[in-house]
Write a protein that holds these residues in place. Structure first.
Motif, PDB file in Angstrom:
ATOM      1  N   ARG A   1       0.823  -1.211   0.000  1.00 35.97           N
ATOM      2  CA  ARG A   1       0.000   0.000   0.000  1.00 35.97           C
ATOM      3  C   ARG A   1       0.855   1.258   0.000  1.00 35.97           C
ATOM      4  N   VAL A   2       1.907   1.239   0.817  1.00 30.55           N
ATOM      5  CA  VAL A   2       2.827   2.378   0.868  1.00 30.55           C
ATOM      6  C   VAL A   2       3.517   2.554  -0.485  1.00 30.55           C
ATOM      7  N   HIS A   3       3.928   1.438  -1.070  1.00 29.38           N
ATOM      8  CA  HIS A   3       4.610   1.491  -2.373  1.00 29.38           C
ATOM      9  C   HIS A   3       3.703   2.097  -3.443  1.00 29.38           C
ATOM     10  N   ILE A   4       2.443   1.676  -3.477  1.00 24.91           N
ATOM     11  CA  ILE A   4       1.508   2.202  -4.483  1.00 24.91           C
ATOM     12  C   ILE A   4       1.285   3.696  -4.261  1.00 24.91           C
ATOM     13  N   ASP A   5       1.170   4.097  -2.993  1.00 29.05           N
ATOM     14  CA  ASP A   5       0.987   5.518  -2.692  1.00 29.05           C
ATOM     15  C   ASP A   5       2.207   6.334  -3.116  1.00 29.05           C
ATOM     16  N   ASN A   6       3.400   5.784  -2.873  1.00 29.07           N
ATOM     17  CA  ASN A   6       4.636   6.466  -3.295  1.00 29.07           C
ATOM     18  C   ASN A   6       4.727   6.541  -4.819  1.00 29.07           C
ATOM     19  N   THR A   7       4.271   5.485  -5.475  1.00 24.28           N
ATOM     20  CA  THR A   7       4.255   5.468  -6.937  1.00 24.28           C
ATOM     21  C   THR A   7       3.338   6.564  -7.470  1.00 24.28           C
ATOM     22  N   GLU A   8       2.203   6.713  -6.804  1.00 29.41           N
ATOM     23  CA  GLU A   8       1.255   7.754  -7.223  1.00 29.41           C
ATOM     24  C   GLU A   8       1.870   9.135  -7.071  1.00 29.41           C
ATOM     25  N   SER A   9       2.633   9.342  -6.006  1.00 32.24           N
ATOM     26  CA  SER A   9       3.294  10.639  -5.787  1.00 32.24           C
ATOM     27  C   SER A   9       4.345  10.896  -6.865  1.00 32.24           C
TER      28      SER A   9
ATOM     29  N   LYS B   1      12.031   6.849 -15.577  1.00 31.02           N
ATOM     30  CA  LYS B   1      12.629   5.603 -15.115  1.00 31.02           C
ATOM     31  C   LYS B   1      12.122   5.250 -13.723  1.00 31.02           C
ATOM     32  N   LYS B   2      12.099   6.232 -12.843  1.00 30.57           N
ATOM     33  CA  LYS B   2      11.650   6.001 -11.466  1.00 30.57           C
ATOM     34  C   LYS B   2      10.215   5.497 -11.426  1.00 30.57           C
ATOM     35  N   VAL B   3       9.346   6.159 -12.162  1.00 28.13           N
ATOM     36  CA  VAL B   3       7.931   5.770 -12.174  1.00 28.13           C
ATOM     37  C   VAL B   3       7.754   4.391 -12.816  1.00 28.13           C
ATOM     38  N   MET B   4       8.440   4.155 -13.934  1.00 28.94           N
ATOM     39  CA  MET B   4       8.345   2.853 -14.615  1.00 28.94           C
ATOM     40  C   MET B   4       8.744   1.707 -13.696  1.00 28.94           C
ATOM     41  N   GLN B   5       9.841   1.898 -12.977  1.00 31.54           N
ATOM     42  CA  GLN B   5      10.307   0.833 -12.098  1.00 31.54           C
ATOM     43  C   GLN B   5       9.319   0.574 -10.960  1.00 31.54           C
ATOM     44  N   GLN B   6       8.766   1.642 -10.406  1.00 34.36           N
ATOM     45  CA  GLN B   6       7.807   1.467  -9.321  1.00 34.36           C
ATOM     46  C   GLN B   6       6.522   0.813  -9.814  1.00 34.36           C
ATOM     47  N   LEU B   7       6.058   1.234 -10.991  1.00 32.45           N
ATOM     48  CA  LEU B   7       4.858   0.624 -11.569  1.00 32.45           C
ATOM     49  C   LEU B   7       5.081  -0.852 -11.887  1.00 32.45           C
ATOM     50  N   ASN B   8       6.235  -1.163 -12.471  1.00 34.37           N
ATOM     51  CA  ASN B   8       6.527  -2.546 -12.840  1.00 34.37           C
ATOM     52  C   ASN B   8       6.702  -3.436 -11.610  1.00 34.37           C
ATOM     53  N   GLN B   9       7.298  -2.873 -10.551  1.00 35.47           N
ATOM     54  CA  GLN B   9       7.473  -3.645  -9.325  1.00 35.47           C
ATOM     55  C   GLN B   9       6.109  -4.036  -8.746  1.00 35.47           C
ATOM     56  N   ALA B  10       5.215  -3.065  -8.672  1.00 34.86           N
ATOM     57  CA  ALA B  10       3.873  -3.325  -8.137  1.00 34.86           C
ATOM     58  C   ALA B  10       3.078  -4.235  -9.077  1.00 34.86           C
TER      59      ALA B  10
ATOM     60  N   GLU C   1      -6.305  -0.951  -9.846  1.00 31.91           N
ATOM     61  CA  GLU C   1      -5.681   0.289  -9.398  1.00 31.91           C
ATOM     62  C   GLU C   1      -4.341   0.505 -10.105  1.00 31.91           C
ATOM     63  N   ALA C   2      -3.549  -0.565 -10.199  1.00 33.92           N
ATOM     64  CA  ALA C   2      -2.248  -0.469 -10.862  1.00 33.92           C
ATOM     65  C   ALA C   2      -2.421  -0.157 -12.350  1.00 33.92           C
ATOM     66  N   SER C   3      -3.435  -0.745 -12.971  1.00 36.67           N
ATOM     67  CA  SER C   3      -3.699  -0.493 -14.386  1.00 36.67           C
ATOM     68  C   SER C   3      -4.059   0.967 -14.623  1.00 36.67           C
ATOM     69  N   ALA C   4      -4.828   1.535 -13.690  1.00 39.24           N
ATOM     70  CA  ALA C   4      -5.217   2.944 -13.812  1.00 39.24           C
ATOM     71  C   ALA C   4      -3.991   3.856 -13.712  1.00 39.24           C
ATOM     72  N   LEU C   5      -3.096   3.538 -12.787  1.00 34.26           N
ATOM     73  CA  LEU C   5      -1.871   4.333 -12.644  1.00 34.26           C
ATOM     74  C   LEU C   5      -1.012   4.208 -13.902  1.00 34.26           C
ATOM     75  N   ASN C   6      -0.926   3.031 -14.427  1.00 35.04           N
ATOM     76  CA  ASN C   6      -0.141   2.824 -15.638  1.00 35.04           C
ATOM     77  C   ASN C   6      -0.719   3.609 -16.809  1.00 35.04           C
ATOM     78  N   ALA C   7      -2.045   3.664 -16.883  1.00 35.86           N
ATOM     79  CA  ALA C   7      -2.695   4.435 -17.949  1.00 35.86           C
ATOM     80  C   ALA C   7      -2.355   5.921 -17.818  1.00 35.86           C
ATOM     81  N   GLU C   8      -2.323   6.424 -16.576  1.00 37.00           N
ATOM     82  CA  GLU C   8      -1.956   7.824 -16.346  1.00 37.00           C
ATOM     83  C   GLU C   8      -0.518   8.086 -16.780  1.00 37.00           C
ATOM     84  N   PHE C   9       0.358   7.126 -16.474  1.00 36.21           N
ATOM     85  CA  PHE C   9       1.755   7.269 -16.861  1.00 36.21           C
ATOM     86  C   PHE C   9       1.882   7.305 -18.382  1.00 36.21           C
ATOM     87  N   GLN C  10       1.165   6.410 -19.061  1.00 36.75           N
ATOM     88  CA  GLN C  10       1.220   6.376 -20.516  1.00 36.75           C
ATOM     89  C   GLN C  10       0.711   7.675 -21.128  1.00 36.75           C
TER      90      GLN C  10
END
Length: 599
Positions: A25-33, A65-74, A97-106
């Motif tokens: 949960r913390v990781h996903i929140d940090n990824t969102e930030s 790179k930072k966001v990609m790695q965090q998204l891929n890890q989760a 939730e992870a798919s939605a974040l990935n869509a935002e990144f894309q």
């Protein structure tokens, strides 16, 4: 004392607690930030106008790179949760939730790509030559090309946003539908309730009645839900085709060819060479039918063992078998595999509620991989395990490379995996002492040739024809069955007495939305790796260093350039592909000769 390898993977070392993990949960929140910061940077990013913009682009790349790695890890971790237990409802929510974040990144990445595409050629060339960007010239040129293939930034953002619950949602629905299917089987007088994956594993069972029963029970399940699967497949294809139409793409192969960094001429040369050389494999299928006492081979007998002495490997035995033969190729591959086995990177246990199939997924923030399969002790299972370890070794080989230069295409990804398979399979045949054992091992190799040259060709034929019909409207389940049977008849060159009409419903690959046409890259990787394997045999153990160098170039070259640099081969010509096919033909000839000597 031999170390006992665990059959269940260790996920807690990544995020303890599974889908209830507080760390996740913390990781996903940090990824969102981190994603919000990347979005802010992308919003303020303007068309590069001079060499001075190089440092600004470099900063963007580091944040990407930072966001990609965090998204891929989760994403990888959640994917593992979904695979190990199809009834984990919390994991399904996390996946959304992870798919939605990935869509935002894309969406943000597409904005940057659009701006880069607008840079003047002179400025662009200066930027790529700069010290801070020269290492990213391939990927940046690729982004620029992709941006010019797409619609406006606003339109692409809409497509990406809608794809989360639309396009990708249909794919997730398929996984749920298959995960809920339970198959009631009677084996050795005992009734068992099996998952689709467990039932699929029975396709290589020694008893014909068990193979036929598993096929018929699965066919009943696919038939019962065929309208659900037809709706799902039509919806995925409809979304994809509408996007292609809006972008002005005329061929359904434009996207998969671009993703795989290869030319249409290469694909045509590959299938052309295969189509001209199927007869030895038809002869093998006919010989197999004869051995089984049949006048023709049924679909459910394609994976049947032809000898009673086919070996059974416990998981420990299978692992040690792989390690032994990996060691004959090179120490680095062997040491890596030991690490994967000992550290619990592999989920192999045969139990209910697991997703069917196998995969390898990378965890970039911890430089680890996880391998998923259902292991039941056949040589085919051992080969699959070696295959997935090959994927993991590819990821391992890329560790010194910047994360933005690690995104290799699926066709060359299958090179490393298939190469690992070949090491194990070929060495096993050569070392076999008993004739019956050699026949069984040769047959296992031939089954893979049949899969790559015939089964996957049938999938390719089905999918291309289905998409052409889908352009005119929804394709009924009955018509899907017809298309599948016609494709199998052609793909197997008439080598089967009966086909599998609902294969389109049973094969996960048709429902994957991340990568369209999840078929021909497997055959590419198989034949490409045979050429590399031949060179490895010529050069001996010292080839491992060259092999690793090739793997490190897979994400920064087209398939054609990679082959030219490392193999000195032109893969747009059928002659290249025929070299690999010839090695497989030798397997068929040796098999037939051994069988005849036994008879």
């Amino acid at each position: 004392m031999t170390v006992k390898f665990p059959e269940v993977w260790d996920l807690d070392v990544l995020f303890p607690g599974g889908s209830d993990s507080k760390d996740l949960r913390v990781h996903i929140d940090n990824t969102e930030s981190a994603l919000k910061e990347f979005e802010r940077m992308s919003q303020s990013f303007e068309v590069p106008a001079s060499l001075e913009d190089a440092s600004r682009i470099a900063d963007l790349l580091e944040q990407a790179k930072k966001v990609m790695q965090q998204l891929n890890q989760a994403g990888s971790f959640i994917g593992c949760l979904m695979a190990q237990n199809t009834e984990d409802k919390k994991a399904a929510i996390l996946q959304s939730e992870a798919s939605a974040l990935n869509a935002e990144f894309q969406t943000s990445l597409q904005k940057i790509q659009q701006q880069l595409a607008k840079a003047e050629d002179g400025v662009w060339n200066e930027l790529l030559a700069s010290e801070s960007l020269k290492d990213f010239s391939f990927v940046l040129n690729e982004w620029r090309k992709e941006a010019n293939m797409l619609l406006s930034e606003k339109e692409e953002n809409i497509i990406t946003a809608l794809s989360t619950d639309g396009y990708h949602g249909w794919s997730q629905l398929y996984d749920m539908l298959v995960g809920e299917i339970k198959i009631k089987m009677v084996i050795e007088g005992k009734e068992k309730i099996l998952s689709v994956g467990q039932t699929n594993n029975l396709s290589s069972h020694a008893e014909a009645a068990v193979r036929q029963q598993s096929y018929e029970k699965l066919e009943e399940a696919w038939t019962e839900k065929e309208e659900f699967f037809a709706k799902t497949l039509n919806s995925i294809a409809g979304f994809r085709l509408e996007v292609y139409k809006k972008r002005g793409w005329k061929s359904v192969l434009q996207e998969p060819l671009h993703i795989n960094r290869m030319k249409q001429e290469t694909l045509d040369a590959m299938w052309g060479a295969i189509s001209k050389n199927k007869q030895p494999f038809v002869n093998y299928l006919n010989k197999k039918a004869e051995i089984l006492g049949k006048d023709g081979l049924d679909w459910f007998d394609v994976d049947a063992p032809v000898t009673e002495s086919t070996q059974h490997f416990s998981y420990q035995e299978g692992a040690e078998f792989i390690l032994e033969h990996f060691g004959k190729f090179g120490p680095e591959l062997q040491q890596f595999a030991v690490q994967a086995f000992e550290r619990g990177w592999i989920e192999a246990e045969d139990r209910p509620n697991k997703r069917p199939g196998g995969f390898c997924t990378g965890l970039p923030m911890t430089d680890e991989s996880r391998i998923f399969m259902t292991y039941s002790g056949t040589m085919s299972n051992v080969a699959t395990l070696a295959h997935e370890l090959g994927h993991a070794f590819h990821t391992y080989a890329l560790r010194p490379v910047h994360p933005l230069n690690r995104s290799y295409a699926m066709n060359v990804a299958e090179t490393a995996s298939t190469f690992a398979e070949m090491i194990v399979a070929d060495a096993a045949v050569k070392n076999a002492q008993a004739k019956e054992e050699k026949i069984a091992l040769l047959e296992d190799k031939l089954q893979r040739s049949v899969a790559f040259f015939m089964n996957i060709h049938a999938r390719f034929l089905f999918e291309t024809r289905f998409y052409e019909e889908r352009k005119k409207g929804v394709v009924s389940s009955a018509r899907l069955n017809e298309l599948m049977e016609d494709a199998q008849k052609e793909g197997f060159a008439g080598g089967l007495k009966s086909t599998h009409p609902h294969f389109w419903a049973s094969k996960l690959h048709f429902y994957i939305t991340d990568v369209p046409f999840y078929n021909f890259p497997y055959t590419f990787g198989y034949l490409f790796s045979l050429s590399i394997y031949a060179k490895a045999l010529e050069e001996g153990s010292g080839f491992e260093e060259k092999y690793t160098a090739l793997l490190r170039d897979t994400a920064i070259m087209t398939a054609e350039d990679l082959a030219l640099k490392h193999l000195d081969e032109d893969i747009t010509q059928e002659a290249f592909w025929e070299k690999g096919i010839a090695l497989c033909v030798k397997d068929a000839e040796e098999f037939n000769a051994l069988i005849s000597s036994v008879e």
